[in-house]
Design a protein around this motif. Structure first.
Motif, PDB file in Angstrom:
ATOM      1  N   THR A  40       0.795  -1.231   0.000  1.00 32.14           N
ATOM      2  CA  THR A  40       0.000   0.000   0.000  1.00 32.14           C
ATOM      3  C   THR A  40       0.828   1.283   0.000  1.00 32.14           C
ATOM      4  OG1 THR A  40      -0.167  -0.425   2.362  1.00 32.14           O
ATOM      5  CG2 THR A  40      -2.087  -0.961   1.044  1.00 32.14           C
ATOM      6  N   ALA A  41       2.122   1.180   0.368  1.00 32.22           N
ATOM      7  CA  ALA A  41       2.969   2.386   0.334  1.00 32.22           C
ATOM      8  C   ALA A  41       3.339   2.755  -1.093  1.00 32.22           C
ATOM      9  CB  ALA A  41       4.233   2.186   1.170  1.00 32.22           C
ATOM     10  N   ARG A  42       3.260   1.776  -1.995  1.00 33.56           N
ATOM     11  CA  ARG A  42       3.718   2.043  -3.363  1.00 33.56           C
ATOM     12  C   ARG A  42       2.628   1.819  -4.406  1.00 33.56           C
ATOM     13  NH1 ARG A  42       9.584  -0.932  -2.741  1.00 33.56           N
ATOM     14  NH2 ARG A  42       8.238  -2.783  -2.712  1.00 33.56           N
ATOM     15  N   VAL A  43       1.401   1.529  -3.926  1.00 34.42           N
ATOM     16  CA  VAL A  43       0.270   1.375  -4.833  1.00 34.42           C
ATOM     17  C   VAL A  43       0.022   2.676  -5.560  1.00 34.42           C
ATOM     18  CG1 VAL A  43      -1.558   2.088  -3.224  1.00 34.42           C
ATOM     19  CG2 VAL A  43      -2.013   0.275  -4.882  1.00 34.42           C
ATOM     20  N   PRO A  44      -0.464   2.748  -6.776  1.00 34.17           N
ATOM     21  CA  PRO A  44      -0.783   1.620  -7.658  1.00 34.17           C
ATOM     22  C   PRO A  44       0.394   1.228  -8.538  1.00 34.17           C
ATOM     23  CG  PRO A  44      -1.561   3.630  -8.642  1.00 34.17           C
ATOM     24  CD  PRO A  44      -0.902   4.024  -7.347  1.00 34.17           C
ATOM     25  N   PHE A  56       9.452  -4.852  -7.190  1.00 32.54           N
ATOM     26  CA  PHE A  56       8.551  -4.763  -6.043  1.00 32.54           C
ATOM     27  C   PHE A  56       7.879  -6.120  -5.774  1.00 32.54           C
ATOM     28  CE2 PHE A  56       7.554   0.112  -6.490  1.00 32.54           C
ATOM     29  CZ  PHE A  56       8.898   0.378  -6.259  1.00 32.54           C
ATOM     30  N   ASP A 243       1.823   0.272   4.225  1.00 31.07           N
ATOM     31  CA  ASP A 243       1.324   1.545   4.734  1.00 31.07           C
ATOM     32  C   ASP A 243      -0.128   1.373   5.155  1.00 31.07           C
ATOM     33  OD1 ASP A 243       1.465   4.236   5.417  1.00 31.07           O
ATOM     34  OD2 ASP A 243       0.730   4.905   3.468  1.00 31.07           O
TER      35      ASP A 243
END
Lengths: 268, 268
Positions: A40-44, A56, A243
């Protein structure tokens, strides 16, 4: 020491969309433990390059392997589209993914041999559904439509909103014009739009839900490999994310269809 | 060895939205060199937690400090809303940000003392514009509206699309009902929607563009601190990003209003 079959299933996604896959797995395989990982820290991921998505994804796989999962489910169409080969080569355990499962169900469902695919731009540009479907039957016609706005609309919770209806109509128009009789929901967010999309597409079009498809495939694979859990107690679910943003709990529970407990934030 | 004044301005953002700020800086300060940093591998920040946004922001600041910039411009409302104090404490050089600049211009523009703010959910929830405006004049009334769909609509290029019009109307309705005479475009993507928003808001509402506001403030600050470049040759622009996704060039050039050269991908 628990047997191999008693180990959990590892499910991973770029964010929370994979919770619809987790939900389908819970419903199909109620005794299997599940470890979920959402980046969730690097979505999307749908807007990132292939090299970045691969990097990732392998970080998430390593995390789940350290948690001794018996099988991996790629619950993210973008990862399945561009990084599935790297994940399979790296994992050393069975790997299922939503694109393979959705493609198989679409080929089974169609009568007209014309299949529509709605997905994020990266998934569409990867051509992964068309490749998956053509690997099963080279004669199938596949019409893909990139739908970049549907994910933010779902996350906004505008599941029946006029804006969502207008946007979905816009995206469906060219696909339906091709006379498809089967429509693949090629993004884990889209199951929440199933009622709206079913209404707009009409009764002559079958909707293929990749989340449900991969859960069915997981059940078959575990049985074939003798990896189905013998446990008949309540299953354990753990959720790891990179995240925990605002509204995570609310949105996550909408996706999961139940309360979201045992959530932990970790760094990769 | 170049003097302090000859050093570039550092501009950073979670992604490409900050290119609208860069464009405004280029137009206002045509001789200043600019180094841009966009964290495109981890965009968007608007859905992430404060701790994560702070951590990512300081990584960008360190990168720009290594490039010997003379001033930093936070070209991202989300970062300005939640991480500006950390950035200022860390930087050791002048730091400007879009929220401070937009707040100042809004207070100057309003006659009715009622200001509307359109921004991402994180910016709105941070209450940063209201705080910025009230720090200047505690009597101002501020009405904020979270607009999560406008960023994806801009990135889709639907700048005049019926869906965008309907979405913008939906977001504007409650703000206009409060009788505001000034509307802050509190997200760097929104300048591309200025024609549509101006039409929907009507001629009695002044639009405050944070990108233009911070460029004006940069010109004043450089003059005051005697840091304006003496160079009168063509300025140099460099762009660093953490990922170069599909369509980056196209979307980036739409934001920048010119061709995007000297682009380099780096890892933080």
């Amino acid at each position: 020491m628990p047997s191999l079959a008693q180990r959990p299933i590892g499910v991973f996604d770029s964010g929370i969309g994979g919770l619809t896959v987790t939900r389908a797995l819970m419903e199909r395989l109620p005794f299997e433990d599940i470890v979920y990982f959402g980046d969730t820290a690097r979505v999307p991921y749908g807007v990132k390059s292939v090299a970045t998505i691969e990097q990732f994804s392998l970080q998430m796989v390593d995390f789940l392997l350290r948690h001794e999962v018996k099988m991996l489910v790629i619950a993210c169409n973008t990862i399945a589209a561009v990084a599935d080969a790297k994940v399979r080569a790296h994992a050393g355990i069975p790997v299922l993914d939503v694109i393979d499962a959705g493609s198989r169900n679409a080929v089974t469902a169609t009568r007209s041999r014309s299949i529509g695919v709605m997905a994020t731009p990266t998934t569409v540009n990867s051509n992964a559904y068309a490749r998956g479907i053509h690997a099963l039957d080279a004669e199938m016609r596949v019409y893909s439509q990139a739908c970049p706005l549907l994910v933010p609309l779902v996350e906004e919770g505008w599941l029946e909103h006029p804006v969502t209806r207008l946007t979905a109509q816009e995206y469906l128009k060219p696909v339906l014009a091709e006379g498809v009789d089967t429509l693949v929901l090629g993004c884990t967010h889209y199951p929440l739009l199933k009622p709206l999309l079913a209404e707009l597409a009409g009764p002559s079009v079958a909707l293929v839900d990749s989340a449900v498809s991969v859960a069915e495939q997981a059940a078959r694979t575990l049985a074939e490999l003798d990896l189905a859990t013998p446990n008949r107690e309540m299953a354990h679910y753990r959720y790891y994310v990179t995240d925990i943003p605002l509204r995570f709990q609310t949105v996550g529970e909408r996706f999961l269809g139940r309360s979201l407990q045992h959530l932990e934030m970790v760094q990769l």
